[in-house]
Design a protein around this motif. Sequence first.
Motif, PDB file in Angstrom:
ATOM      1  N   SER A 100       0.826  -1.205   0.000  1.00  0.00           N
ATOM      2  CA  SER A 100       0.000   0.000   0.000  1.00  0.00           C
ATOM      3  C   SER A 100       0.869   1.267   0.000  1.00  0.00           C
ATOM      4  O   SER A 100       0.603   2.229  -0.732  1.00  0.00           O
ATOM      5  CB  SER A 100      -0.916  -0.051   1.227  1.00  0.00           C
ATOM      6  OG  SER A 100      -1.639   1.122   1.332  1.00  0.00           O
ATOM      7  N   ILE A 101       1.934   1.264   0.803  1.00  0.00           N
ATOM      8  CA  ILE A 101       2.862   2.411   0.839  1.00  0.00           C
ATOM      9  C   ILE A 101       3.529   2.576  -0.535  1.00  0.00           C
ATOM     10  O   ILE A 101       3.631   3.686  -1.062  1.00  0.00           O
ATOM     11  CB  ILE A 101       3.944   2.216   1.938  1.00  0.00           C
ATOM     12  CG1 ILE A 101       3.333   2.295   3.343  1.00  0.00           C
ATOM     13  CG2 ILE A 101       5.096   3.206   1.786  1.00  0.00           C
ATOM     14  CD1 ILE A 101       2.963   3.694   3.819  1.00  0.00           C
ATOM     15  N   HIS A 102       3.937   1.458  -1.128  1.00  0.00           N
ATOM     16  CA  HIS A 102       4.617   1.544  -2.433  1.00  0.00           C
ATOM     17  C   HIS A 102       3.675   2.100  -3.503  1.00  0.00           C
ATOM     18  O   HIS A 102       4.092   2.897  -4.351  1.00  0.00           O
ATOM     19  CB  HIS A 102       5.158   0.171  -2.848  1.00  0.00           C
ATOM     20  CG  HIS A 102       6.236  -0.325  -1.925  1.00  0.00           C
ATOM     21  ND1 HIS A 102       6.658  -1.629  -1.876  1.00  0.00           N
ATOM     22  CD2 HIS A 102       6.970   0.335  -0.983  1.00  0.00           C
ATOM     23  CE1 HIS A 102       7.604  -1.755  -0.959  1.00  0.00           C
ATOM     24  NE2 HIS A 102       7.808  -0.581  -0.407  1.00  0.00           N
ATOM     25  N   GLU A 103       2.407   1.704  -3.444  1.00  0.00           N
ATOM     26  CA  GLU A 103       1.430   2.235  -4.415  1.00  0.00           C
ATOM     27  C   GLU A 103       1.239   3.737  -4.220  1.00  0.00           C
ATOM     28  O   GLU A 103       1.107   4.496  -5.174  1.00  0.00           O
ATOM     29  CB  GLU A 103       0.089   1.501  -4.279  1.00  0.00           C
ATOM     30  CG  GLU A 103       0.138   0.123  -4.928  1.00  0.00           C
ATOM     31  CD  GLU A 103      -1.062  -0.752  -4.588  1.00  0.00           C
ATOM     32  OE1 GLU A 103      -1.959  -0.278  -3.857  1.00  0.00           O
ATOM     33  OE2 GLU A 103      -1.073  -1.905  -5.055  1.00  0.00           O
ATOM     34  N   LEU A 104       1.249   4.140  -2.950  1.00  0.00           N
ATOM     35  CA  LEU A 104       1.105   5.564  -2.618  1.00  0.00           C
ATOM     36  C   LEU A 104       2.305   6.363  -3.145  1.00  0.00           C
ATOM     37  O   LEU A 104       2.157   7.446  -3.718  1.00  0.00           O
ATOM     38  CB  LEU A 104       0.972   5.669  -1.098  1.00  0.00           C
ATOM     39  CG  LEU A 104       0.536   6.954  -0.422  1.00  0.00           C
ATOM     40  CD1 LEU A 104      -0.604   7.634  -1.124  1.00  0.00           C
ATOM     41  CD2 LEU A 104       0.148   6.641   1.024  1.00  0.00           C
ATOM     42  N   VAL A 105       3.488   5.810  -2.961  1.00  0.00           N
ATOM     43  CA  VAL A 105       4.716   6.456  -3.455  1.00  0.00           C
ATOM     44  C   VAL A 105       4.657   6.571  -4.980  1.00  0.00           C
ATOM     45  O   VAL A 105       4.983   7.618  -5.562  1.00  0.00           O
ATOM     46  CB  VAL A 105       5.967   5.648  -3.007  1.00  0.00           C
ATOM     47  CG1 VAL A 105       7.218   6.105  -3.741  1.00  0.00           C
ATOM     48  CG2 VAL A 105       6.169   5.764  -1.498  1.00  0.00           C
ATOM     49  N   ASN A 106       4.189   5.515  -5.611  1.00  0.00           N
ATOM     50  CA  ASN A 106       4.070   5.516  -7.072  1.00  0.00           C
ATOM     51  C   ASN A 106       3.097   6.596  -7.548  1.00  0.00           C
ATOM     52  O   ASN A 106       3.366   7.311  -8.513  1.00  0.00           O
ATOM     53  CB  ASN A 106       3.615   4.122  -7.530  1.00  0.00           C
ATOM     54  CG  ASN A 106       3.764   3.948  -9.015  1.00  0.00           C
ATOM     55  OD1 ASN A 106       4.710   4.473  -9.607  1.00  0.00           O
ATOM     56  ND2 ASN A 106       2.829   3.255  -9.640  1.00  0.00           N
ATOM     57  N   LEU A 107       1.997   6.746  -6.842  1.00  0.00           N
ATOM     58  CA  LEU A 107       1.008   7.782  -7.181  1.00  0.00           C
ATOM     59  C   LEU A 107       1.637   9.181  -7.059  1.00  0.00           C
ATOM     60  O   LEU A 107       1.410  10.048  -7.912  1.00  0.00           O
ATOM     61  CB  LEU A 107      -0.216   7.651  -6.258  1.00  0.00           C
ATOM     62  CG  LEU A 107      -1.345   8.640  -6.473  1.00  0.00           C
ATOM     63  CD1 LEU A 107      -2.016   8.418  -7.840  1.00  0.00           C
ATOM     64  CD2 LEU A 107      -2.398   8.519  -5.360  1.00  0.00           C
ATOM     65  N   CYS A 108       2.437   9.368  -6.014  1.00  0.00           N
ATOM     66  CA  CYS A 108       3.110  10.667  -5.826  1.00  0.00           C
ATOM     67  C   CYS A 108       4.038  10.971  -6.996  1.00  0.00           C
ATOM     68  O   CYS A 108       4.108  12.108  -7.471  1.00  0.00           O
ATOM     69  CB  CYS A 108       3.914  10.689  -4.532  1.00  0.00           C
ATOM     70  SG  CYS A 108       2.881  10.608  -3.076  1.00  0.00           S
ATOM     71  N   LEU A 109       4.737   9.930  -7.488  1.00  0.00           N
ATOM     72  CA  LEU A 109       5.636  10.131  -8.630  1.00  0.00           C
ATOM     73  C   LEU A 109       4.840  10.479  -9.874  1.00  0.00           C
ATOM     74  O   LEU A 109       5.193  11.403 -10.616  1.00  0.00           O
ATOM     75  CB  LEU A 109       6.456   8.855  -8.880  1.00  0.00           C
ATOM     76  CG  LEU A 109       7.686   8.654  -8.006  1.00  0.00           C
ATOM     77  CD1 LEU A 109       8.391   7.350  -8.380  1.00  0.00           C
ATOM     78  CD2 LEU A 109       8.666   9.825  -8.123  1.00  0.00           C
ATOM     79  N   GLN A 110       3.752   9.737 -10.082  1.00  0.00           N
ATOM     80  CA  GLN A 110       2.917  10.003 -11.271  1.00  0.00           C
ATOM     81  C   GLN A 110       2.403  11.440 -11.268  1.00  0.00           C
ATOM     82  O   GLN A 110       2.323  12.085 -12.296  1.00  0.00           O
ATOM     83  CB  GLN A 110       1.728   9.041 -11.302  1.00  0.00           C
ATOM     84  CG  GLN A 110       2.087   7.649 -11.787  1.00  0.00           C
ATOM     85  CD  GLN A 110       0.956   6.645 -11.546  1.00  0.00           C
ATOM     86  OE1 GLN A 110      -0.137   7.008 -11.136  1.00  0.00           O
ATOM     87  NE2 GLN A 110       1.246   5.391 -11.793  1.00  0.00           N
ATOM     88  N   GLU A 111       2.048  11.919 -10.086  1.00  0.00           N
ATOM     89  CA  GLU A 111       1.484  13.281  -9.987  1.00  0.00           C
ATOM     90  C   GLU A 111       2.556  14.349  -9.726  1.00  0.00           C
ATOM     91  O   GLU A 111       2.236  15.501  -9.482  1.00  0.00           O
ATOM     92  CB  GLU A 111       0.418  13.319  -8.877  1.00  0.00           C
ATOM     93  CG  GLU A 111      -0.777  12.449  -9.191  1.00  0.00           C
ATOM     94  CD  GLU A 111      -2.050  12.892  -8.483  1.00  0.00           C
ATOM     95  OE1 GLU A 111      -2.029  13.928  -7.808  1.00  0.00           O
ATOM     96  OE2 GLU A 111      -3.047  12.183  -8.623  1.00  0.00           O
ATOM     97  N   LYS A 112       3.796  13.915  -9.698  1.00  0.00           N
ATOM     98  CA  LYS A 112       4.927  14.828  -9.421  1.00  0.00           C
ATOM     99  C   LYS A 112       4.744  15.583  -8.105  1.00  0.00           C
ATOM    100  O   LYS A 112       5.077  16.768  -7.987  1.00  0.00           O
ATOM    101  CB  LYS A 112       5.133  15.809 -10.576  1.00  0.00           C
ATOM    102  CG  LYS A 112       5.538  15.143 -11.886  1.00  0.00           C
ATOM    103  CD  LYS A 112       5.917  16.211 -12.906  1.00  0.00           C
ATOM    104  CE  LYS A 112       6.574  15.699 -14.167  1.00  0.00           C
ATOM    105  NZ  LYS A 112       6.144  14.455 -14.726  1.00  0.00           N
ATOM    106  N   ASP A 113       4.208  14.888  -7.114  1.00  0.00           N
ATOM    107  CA  ASP A 113       4.073  15.465  -5.762  1.00  0.00           C
ATOM    108  C   ASP A 113       5.314  15.034  -4.971  1.00  0.00           C
ATOM    109  O   ASP A 113       5.303  14.035  -4.248  1.00  0.00           O
ATOM    110  CB  ASP A 113       2.785  14.954  -5.099  1.00  0.00           C
ATOM    111  CG  ASP A 113       2.608  15.506  -3.681  1.00  0.00           C
ATOM    112  OD1 ASP A 113       3.579  16.080  -3.127  1.00  0.00           O
ATOM    113  OD2 ASP A 113       1.516  15.345  -3.113  1.00  0.00           O
ATOM    114  N   PHE A 114       6.385  15.795  -5.135  1.00  0.00           N
ATOM    115  CA  PHE A 114       7.659  15.392  -4.545  1.00  0.00           C
ATOM    116  C   PHE A 114       7.708  15.640  -3.032  1.00  0.00           C
ATOM    117  O   PHE A 114       8.497  15.026  -2.328  1.00  0.00           O
ATOM    118  CB  PHE A 114       8.818  16.080  -5.270  1.00  0.00           C
ATOM    119  CG  PHE A 114       8.859  15.704  -6.726  1.00  0.00           C
ATOM    120  CD1 PHE A 114       9.055  14.374  -7.106  1.00  0.00           C
ATOM    121  CD2 PHE A 114       8.637  16.639  -7.715  1.00  0.00           C
ATOM    122  CE1 PHE A 114       9.055  13.993  -8.444  1.00  0.00           C
ATOM    123  CE2 PHE A 114       8.643  16.269  -9.058  1.00  0.00           C
ATOM    124  CZ  PHE A 114       8.843  14.951  -9.416  1.00  0.00           C
TER     125      PHE A 114
END
Length: 175
Positions: A100-114
């Motif tokens: 779940s954390i990894h999916e969340l991190v991936n979403l942040c990358l997709q949205e460029k929410d650094f």
Amino acid sequence: MVSSNIEKALNDQVALEAFSYFQYLAMASWLDNNGFEGASKFIYNQAEEEKMHMQKLFFYINDAGGFAKAPAVPQPNHEYASLEELFKLILNHEGKVSTSIHELVNLCLQEKDFTSFNFLQWYVSEQLEEENLFRTIVDKIKMVGANTDGLYMLDKDLGRMAITPNQPLNSDMQP
Ligand code: FEO
């Protein structure tokens, strides 16, 4: 400011950490009622860590301009067949939390929410530590098997780890 997508995903993670908290409370109670006093103390401590994981996310959501929501939490299971089953369930659960954390991190990358990406790195490391810790405990339980002396010592070791978390597991059993 977090997007609505990331705000929702972070709130979902709050709910998962809250569930972990209550699940570990239930497990600590079962352990206490079944003669595993040391393991119970250890899991009570883990429950407190889950509460901290939840709160850290909760505060971050508001700090990042979102709206943190207190979650509805399903009632956890209260019955376990054995010490081994209980710790295997924890290991499995922590694997799901990591995913779940990894999916969340991936979403942040997709949205460029650094900013959120950076915040979540702490959770990535924490999950690695937790999975490693519980895998070691499951391995020790398997090694001890039905040996009651071994189980007694393992329980004592877990109790000591509750007081000094950095103490290596199973120190009594080392030559
Ligand atoms: Fe907060 Fe153990 O996951």
